[in-house]
Write a protein that holds these residues in place. Structure first.
Motif: not given
Length: 380
Positions: A74-79
Motif C-alpha cells: 500500500l505504501v508502494t502504491r501510494w508513492f
C-alpha cells in the motif's frame, strides 16, 4: 514531437532561443540561473509537497493493511500514484513543462484535505542550498510523512538533468502501539523537449522504499529511446530486504496502469495494481484565500507574479518577481548587519538523523549525509 518552437508564443521565440544559449554556456547548478517569465509556472516549488497528499485515499489506506507485507504494498502504491501529478500535470495543462518559482527562505505552504483530516505543512528551510521541508499527517489514521527535498540541476546533451536530493520518512502507528517506518528516496529526472519548445519530464535511474520491517521496493524508471521503449515506464520489485528474494514484481507506467507481473504471490499476475490515469484518484489541496494567509505563505507572497503570468503580462510578472527577490536579499543583509540568524517558524533541524541512517544502511549502499527537519510542536 512537434517542430521547434511551436509550443511558444510567437513573441517569445527569440527569448527562448537566448535562454537555451544561456543554458548551454552556464556552468554549475542551474537553480542560480534566472528563467524568462513566460516559461514559469504561476506557483512556487513549496507547493510541490501537496502532490504527496493528492491520492489522499491511497495515503489513508496504508493504515488499513493487516500485515507488514500488505502495508508495504500500500505504501508502494501510494508513492507510485503521486508521480503523475508531480511530473506530468503541468505539461498536460499548459502544453509543456513550466518552471516553478524558487522559494525564498522561510516561505510557507499550508493546506489540507477533507476538512482538515489530512494536513500539510511546508517551509523553505534553506536558500543556499535550496531545501524544502514538509510534513503531511492524517491524525485519524496515525500516518505521518515528513521529509525534505532539494534539486541539483545541470545541462548536458540537449536536456536538463535534475538530481533530487533528500528523502522522506513515512510512519504508521499500528494498533499494537508500535510504529512502522518507511524510508523513501527520490527519483532523478531529466527535462527533455527543450529544442522543440515543449519541455517535459522523464524519470530516470532508481529510487527505493525501505521499511523497518525489512521489505524493500526497488523502482527502476525508463523512457522511450530512439528505437524502443515506452515513456514514463517503471519496473518495481518488492523483496524481503535489499537483494533478497523477490515477492512481487509490478510493471507499467507511472502515468497509466501498473500491473502485477511474475513473480507475484497469491496468483495476482496480470491484475491491475492501480491506474494513475484516473483523475478521480487525486484531489487537489484546499488552501485558505490569499487575503487570509500570513505574509510568508506562498500564494500571498507570489500573487503579483502569478497574476502577471496567468494574464500573459510577463513584464509585470518580471517586475514583481524582481521586487520580491530584491526585498529578500535586503532582509538577509539587514540580519547580517544586526548579527542575527534567520529563525525557522515551522520546522526544527535534526542533524544526522539516526532513523534515516539505520534504514539507509539496510539498502546496502552508502547514502549521502543528509539532515532531517521535523515539525515544531507549536506548528502541529
Amino acid at each position: 514531437m512537434s517542430d521547434e518552437g511551436t509550443a511558444l508564443p510567437p513573441a517569445q521565440k527569440s527569448s527562448w532561443g537566448s535562454f537555451l544559449k544561456s543554458l548551454a554556456s552556464f556552468s554549475g547548478d542551474l537553480s542560480g540561473l534566472t528563467a524568462p517569465s513566460f516559461i514559469l509556472a504561476p506557483f512556487s516549488l513549496t507547493e510541490f509537497p501537496s502532490y504527496w497528499g493528492e491520492p489522499k485515499d491511497f495515503f489513508a489506506a496504508i493504515a488499513d493493511g493487516k500485515t507488514a507485507e500488505e502495508r508495504h504494498l500500500l505504501v508502494t502504491r501510494w508513492f507510485l500514484s503521486t508521480l503523475s501529478g508531480q511530473f506530468t500535470r503541468r505539461e498536460k495543462e499548459t502544453g509543456s513543462e513550466k518552471k516553478p518559482f524558487n522559494p525564498f527562505l522561510g516561505e510557507q505552504f499550508l493546506g489540507s484535505w477533507d476538512n482538515g483530516e489530512l494536513v500539510l505543512h511546508v517551509e523553505q528551510v534553506s536558500h543556499h542550498p535550496p531545501i524544502t521541508a514538509y510534513h503531511l499527517e492524517n491524525k485519524k489514521k496515525g500516518i505521518v510523512y515528513e521529509g525534505n527535498c532539494a534539486q541539483k540541476t545541470s545541462f548536458s546533451a540537449r536536456q536538463i538533468s535534475v538530481k533530487q536530493v533528500g528523502h522522506g520518512l513515512l510512519r504508521v502507528k499500528l494498533p499494537s502501539g508500535e510504529t512502522e517506518t518507511y524510508l523513501i528516496t527520490l527519483p532523478k529526472l531529466k527535462i527533455e523537449g527543450l529544442w522543440t519548445g515543449r519541455p517535459y519530464v522523464e524519470l530516470t535511474e532508481t529510487s527505493y522504499i525501505q521499511a523497518s520491517h525489512g521489505l524493500t521496493s526497488t523502482i527502476k524508471y525508463s523512457g522511450a529511446g530512439w528505437v524502443s521503449g515506452t515513456s514514463h515506464s517503471h519496473s518495481t520489485t518488492v523483496t524481503s530486504g535489499a537483494g533478497g528474494p523477490t515477492l512481487y514484481t509490478l510493471t507499467g507506467t507511472w502515468t497509466g496502469e501498473t500491473k502485477y507481473a511474475k513473480p507475484s504471490r497469491d496468483g495476482k499476475e496480470g491484475q491491475v495494481f492501480f491506474d494513475a490515469s484516473s483523475d478521480a484518484m487525486r484531489t487537489r489541496v484546499d488552501v485558505k484565500p490569499v487575503e487570509e494567509q500570513n505574509e510568508f505563505e506562498s500564494r500571498r507572497a507570489w500573487k503579483a507574479v502569478a497574476d502577471g503570468i496567468r494574464s500573459g503580462d510577463y513584464d509585470s510578472a518580471s517586475q514583481a518577481k524582481s521586487a520580491l527577490e530584491n526585498a529578500e536579499r535586503q532582509r538577509r543583509k539587514d540580519e547580517q548587519a544586526r548579527g542575527e540568524t534567520f529563525q525557522l517558524r515551522l520546522f526544527d533541524k535534526r542533524p544526522n538523523d539516526p532513523e534515516y541512517k539505520q534504514l539507509a544502511h539496510a539498502l546496502k549502499f552508502k547514502p549521502e549525509e543528509e539532515d532531517s527537519w521535523v515539525l515544531k510542536t507549536s506548528a502541529a
